[in-house]
Design an enzyme around this catalytic site. Structure first.
Site, PDB file in Angstrom:
ATOM      1  N   GLY A 110       1.701   2.448  10.543  1.00  0.00           N
ATOM      2  CA  GLY A 110       2.938   3.712  10.571  1.00  0.00           C
ATOM      3  C   GLY A 110       3.466   3.584  11.991  1.00  0.00           C
ATOM      4  O   GLY A 110       4.696   4.988  11.659  1.00  0.00           O
TER       5      GLY A 110
ATOM      6  N   SER B 293       3.318  -2.541  10.343  1.00  0.00           N
ATOM      7  CA  SER B 293       4.776  -2.191  10.437  1.00  0.00           C
ATOM      8  C   SER B 293       4.899  -2.824   9.879  1.00  0.00           C
ATOM      9  O   SER B 293       5.794  -3.953  10.457  1.00  0.00           O
ATOM     10  CB  SER B 293       5.255  -1.937  11.837  1.00  0.00           C
ATOM     11  OG  SER B 293       4.149  -0.387  12.160  1.00  0.00           O
TER      12      SER B 293
ATOM     13  N   ASN C  55       0.801  -0.922  -0.217  1.00  0.00           N
ATOM     14  CA  ASN C  55       0.296   0.395   0.311  1.00  0.00           C
ATOM     15  C   ASN C  55       1.032   1.156  -0.430  1.00  0.00           C
ATOM     16  O   ASN C  55       1.368   1.460   0.997  1.00  0.00           O
ATOM     17  CB  ASN C  55      -0.954   0.038   1.719  1.00  0.00           C
ATOM     18  CG  ASN C  55      -1.529   1.559   1.341  1.00  0.00           C
ATOM     19  OD1 ASN C  55      -2.125   1.846   0.200  1.00  0.00           O
ATOM     20  ND2 ASN C  55      -2.104   1.047   3.080  1.00  0.00           N
TER      21      ASN C  55
ATOM     22  N   GLU D 266      -6.486   4.422   7.515  1.00  0.00           N
ATOM     23  CA  GLU D 266      -6.475   6.055   7.572  1.00  0.00           C
ATOM     24  C   GLU D 266      -7.811   6.976   6.807  1.00  0.00           C
ATOM     25  O   GLU D 266      -8.128   8.085   7.002  1.00  0.00           O
ATOM     26  CB  GLU D 266      -4.969   6.102   6.444  1.00  0.00           C
ATOM     27  CG  GLU D 266      -4.446   6.199   7.194  1.00  0.00           C
ATOM     28  CD  GLU D 266      -2.583   5.826   7.068  1.00  0.00           C
ATOM     29  OE1 GLU D 266      -3.149   5.735   5.014  1.00  0.00           O
ATOM     30  OE2 GLU D 266      -1.887   4.714   7.133  1.00  0.00           O
TER      31      GLU D 266
ATOM     32  N   LYS E 237      -0.056   3.820  -0.504  1.00  0.00           N
ATOM     33  CA  LYS E 237      -0.019   5.670   0.181  1.00  0.00           C
ATOM     34  C   LYS E 237      -0.585   6.585  -0.467  1.00  0.00           C
ATOM     35  O   LYS E 237       0.250   6.582  -1.692  1.00  0.00           O
ATOM     36  CB  LYS E 237       0.311   5.801   2.073  1.00  0.00           C
ATOM     37  CG  LYS E 237       0.295   4.159   2.493  1.00  0.00           C
ATOM     38  CD  LYS E 237      -0.072   4.242   4.051  1.00  0.00           C
ATOM     39  CE  LYS E 237      -0.184   3.481   4.992  1.00  0.00           C
ATOM     40  NZ  LYS E 237      -0.274   3.565   5.586  1.00  0.00           N
TER      41      LYS E 237
ATOM     42  N   HIS F 173      -8.989   1.275   4.297  1.00  0.00           N
ATOM     43  CA  HIS F 173      -8.102   1.219   5.245  1.00  0.00           C
ATOM     44  C   HIS F 173      -8.043   2.383   6.665  1.00  0.00           C
ATOM     45  O   HIS F 173      -9.154   2.981   6.445  1.00  0.00           O
ATOM     46  CB  HIS F 173      -7.484   1.928   4.738  1.00  0.00           C
ATOM     47  CG  HIS F 173      -5.814   1.767   5.401  1.00  0.00           C
ATOM     48  ND1 HIS F 173      -5.519   2.912   5.764  1.00  0.00           N
ATOM     49  CD2 HIS F 173      -4.827   1.280   5.188  1.00  0.00           C
ATOM     50  CE1 HIS F 173      -4.147   2.741   6.142  1.00  0.00           C
ATOM     51  NE2 HIS F 173      -4.163   1.454   5.279  1.00  0.00           N
TER      52      HIS F 173
ATOM     53  N   GLU G  48      -5.380  -4.679  10.400  1.00  0.00           N
ATOM     54  CA  GLU G  48      -4.350  -3.925  10.588  1.00  0.00           C
ATOM     55  C   GLU G  48      -4.665  -3.030  11.850  1.00  0.00           C
ATOM     56  O   GLU G  48      -5.722  -2.454  11.880  1.00  0.00           O
ATOM     57  CB  GLU G  48      -4.599  -3.065   9.527  1.00  0.00           C
ATOM     58  CG  GLU G  48      -4.446  -3.451   8.122  1.00  0.00           C
ATOM     59  CD  GLU G  48      -3.739  -2.376   7.280  1.00  0.00           C
ATOM     60  OE1 GLU G  48      -2.779  -2.991   6.737  1.00  0.00           O
ATOM     61  OE2 GLU G  48      -4.592  -1.469   7.017  1.00  0.00           O
TER      62      GLU G  48
HETATM   63  P1  PGA Z   1       2.949   0.234   7.571  1.00  0.00           P
HETATM   64  O1  PGA Z   1       1.658   0.226   7.074  1.00  0.00           O
HETATM   65  O2  PGA Z   1       3.056  -0.909   7.255  1.00  0.00           O
HETATM   66  O3  PGA Z   1       3.450   1.682   7.163  1.00  0.00           O
HETATM   67  O4  PGA Z   1       2.774   0.303   8.507  1.00  0.00           O
HETATM   68  C1  PGA Z   1       0.599  -0.840   6.658  1.00  0.00           C
HETATM   69  C2  PGA Z   1      -0.873   0.152   6.487  1.00  0.00           C
HETATM   70  O5  PGA Z   1      -1.816   0.765   6.268  1.00  0.00           O
HETATM   71  O6  PGA Z   1      -1.919  -0.747   5.552  1.00  0.00           O
END
Ligand code: PGA
Length: 256
Positions: free
Chosen positions: A177, A217, A13, A101, A15, A99, A171
């Site tokens: 993140g 992460s 992803n 976010e 982003k 997601h 998640e």
């Molecule tokens: P990250 O993001 O691996 O940077 O924690 C995962 C995601 O948002 O799908």
């Protein structure tokens, strides 16, 4: 993961990162290192504007392209939005839906996540439906209740025939993140819970076949242990998917 029954999926992803020009060089690097893997599907969920370039470059390799969001309506006066049919026509195979976010910064509700999931399915895309608890919810001991509610809401009206196309990504919001990963036990427990819910709702055959990913992460040092769990069928990877070496290491870790 249980490769006998289900597909292993390593999904990046990206982003809001990489211009189309930058995307071109990153995809070429990724293609050179994992463009031929056979044991998993490598999905790159790139920004909308990089999709045409990504689809073109991925052709002939085993990498497939996805989007990070979709509008739930088929067409109409929704300035700035992109429909599922547009993504399908542009060559996407997957789309991330719900997601955290999107939920957090854009106010996406469970009802919208459900509508987007159905729109993706109707257009022939495979939705990667994201669910996960916040830190406060984990600390309150209600993680599995939150997961149950989010999953049922996202899949409302999705029948058994369609569930075969759905991918779920667990998640935990507090792990995205942040560099904080769920422990293997925490991730395995929730993924197992999700599979149990799918089995109860759709039957054993579908419970066994659905790919359930972990995200938050994931990186080259924790991927092997996470991916060794029976109910973790791959990863949804943010930060580490922007570095070809890290993504390649995770793809390799999934060959178990
Ligand atoms: P990250 O993001 O691996 O940077 O924690 C995962 C995601 O948002 O799908």
């Amino acid at each position: 993961m249980n490769t006998r029954y289900r597909k292993t999926i390593i999904a990046g992803n990206w982003k809001m990162n990489k211009t189309p020009t930058e995307a071109k060089s990153l995809i070429n690097e990724i293609k050179n290192s994992v463009g031929r893997v056979r044991w998993c599907e490598v999905v790159l969920c790139v920004p909308y504007i990089a999709i045409p370039t990504a689809v073109k470059l991925a052709k002939g390799s085993r990498i497939v392209i996805g989007a990070q969001n979709v509008h739930h309506e088929a067409s109409g006066a929704y300035t700035g939005e992109i429909s599922a049919a547009m993504l399908k026509d542009a060559g996407c195979k997957y789309v991330i839906v719900g997601h955290s976010e999107r939920r957090q910064y854009f106010g996406e509700t469970d009802a919208q996540v459900n509508a987007k999931t159905k729109a993706a399915l109707a257009a022939g895309l495979r939705p990667i439906v994201c669910i996960g608890e916040t830190l406060a919810e984990r600390e309150a001991g209600i993680t599995l209740d939150v997961i149950t509610l989010q999953l049922h809401a996202a899949l409302s009206g999705v029948d058994a025939d369609s569930i075969r196309k759905v991918v779920i990504a667990y998640e935990p919001v507090w792990a995205i993140g942040t560099g904080k990963t769920a422990t293997t036990e925490q991730a395995a427990e929730v993924n197992n819970h999700i599979r149990t819910l799918i089995r109860k709702r759709y039957g054993a055959k579908y419970g066994r076949a659905i790919s359930i990913l972990y995200g938050g992460s994931m990186n080259p040092s924790n991927a092997h242990e996470l991916l060794a769990q029976l109910d973790i069928d791959g990863g949804l990877i943010g930060g580490a998917s922007l570095k070809s070496d890290d993504l390649t290491a995770i793809v390799k870790a999934s060959a178990q």
